[in-house]
Scaffold this active site. Structure first.
Site, mmCIF file in Angstrom:
data_model
loop_
_atom_site.group_PDB
_atom_site.id
_atom_site.type_symbol
_atom_site.label_atom_id
_atom_site.label_comp_id
_atom_site.label_asym_id
_atom_site.label_seq_id
_atom_site.Cartn_x
_atom_site.Cartn_y
_atom_site.Cartn_z
ATOM 1 N N SER A 77 55.731 28.262 41.780
ATOM 2 C CA SER A 77 55.862 29.550 41.099
ATOM 3 C C SER A 77 56.372 29.329 39.672
ATOM 4 O O SER A 77 56.712 28.218 39.282
ATOM 5 C CB SER A 77 56.818 30.443 41.893
ATOM 6 N N TYR A 78 56.463 30.404 38.934
ATOM 7 C CA TYR A 78 56.875 30.336 37.535
ATOM 8 C C TYR A 78 58.239 29.653 37.428
ATOM 9 O O TYR A 78 59.204 30.075 38.072
ATOM 10 C CB TYR A 78 56.931 31.750 36.945
#
Length: 197
Positions: A82-83
């Site tokens: 994820s980010y």
């Protein structure tokens, strides 16, 4: 870990003299003076944020913050994590933790751990919601043959940290043993064993 009760000595001649003295007095034998055991708990980590990832990269992986973030950003743009820029350390209530863990049950390195988490129930440690992006998690299960070098090391850490944040706290057994060689020299050995999970 075994340490000499006197502490450290940096003079080679003194060390050799004391070693020979201990060998001569002990005649190859040591006496166990004390054995102490205690149980302690090791809390699971909070979900992973950028600051913790950069610290782990530096301390545990031997990477600079720049190398760690560059690898994390490549993993993100490739769809593996994820980010990676977030200060949140708490999963939202609607975050699909179960689905994410299911995706890792067949992983050769931590699939068994993912299966245990699903079997025993998911109970993440709560952190803080900074109001930005969710914590850093693995998005897809991928093996070391797909990723190489630094990217694999960062992905491996992110994945293990994610699963660790969902496990129960660990129960550890600390053991301390004091032995004596001859009349004077004492050594202290310590060990830590994971009891559960």
């Amino acid at each position: 870990d075994i340490q000499w009760e006197r502490g450290r000595v940096f003079d080679a001649k003194v060390c050799e003299m004391l070693l020979n003295k201990a060998k001569a007095e002990a005649k190859g034998m040591v006496d166990i003076i004390a054995v102490e055991e205690s149980e302690k708990k090791q809390g699971r980590p909070v979900p992973l944020n950028t600051t913790a990832l950069l610290k782990a990269g530096s301390k545990g992986l031997g990477l600079s913050p720049h190398e760690t973030m560059r690898a994390a950003e490549r993993l993100y743009t490739s769809g593996f994590i994820s980010y990676p820029r977030t200060e949140t350390t708490s999963y939202a209530k609607n975050f699909d933790l179960k689905g994410l863990v299911k995706g890792h049950t067949s992983h050769p390195d931590w699939g068994e751990c993912a299966q245990i988490i699903l079997a025993t129930g998911i109970n993440p440690k709560r952190g803080t919601d900074a109001g930005d992006h969710p914590p850093i998690t693995p998005v897809r299960s991928v093996g070391r043959e797909t990723l190489g070098g630094t990217e694999w090391r960062v992905y491996d850490y992110v994945s293990r940290h994610f699963l660790g944040s969902l496990m129960p706290d660990a129960k550890l057994r600390h053991t301390r043993v004091v032995v004596q060689a001859g009349e004077v020299e004492r050594f202290v050995g310590t060990a830590i064993q994971i009891e559960d999970p």
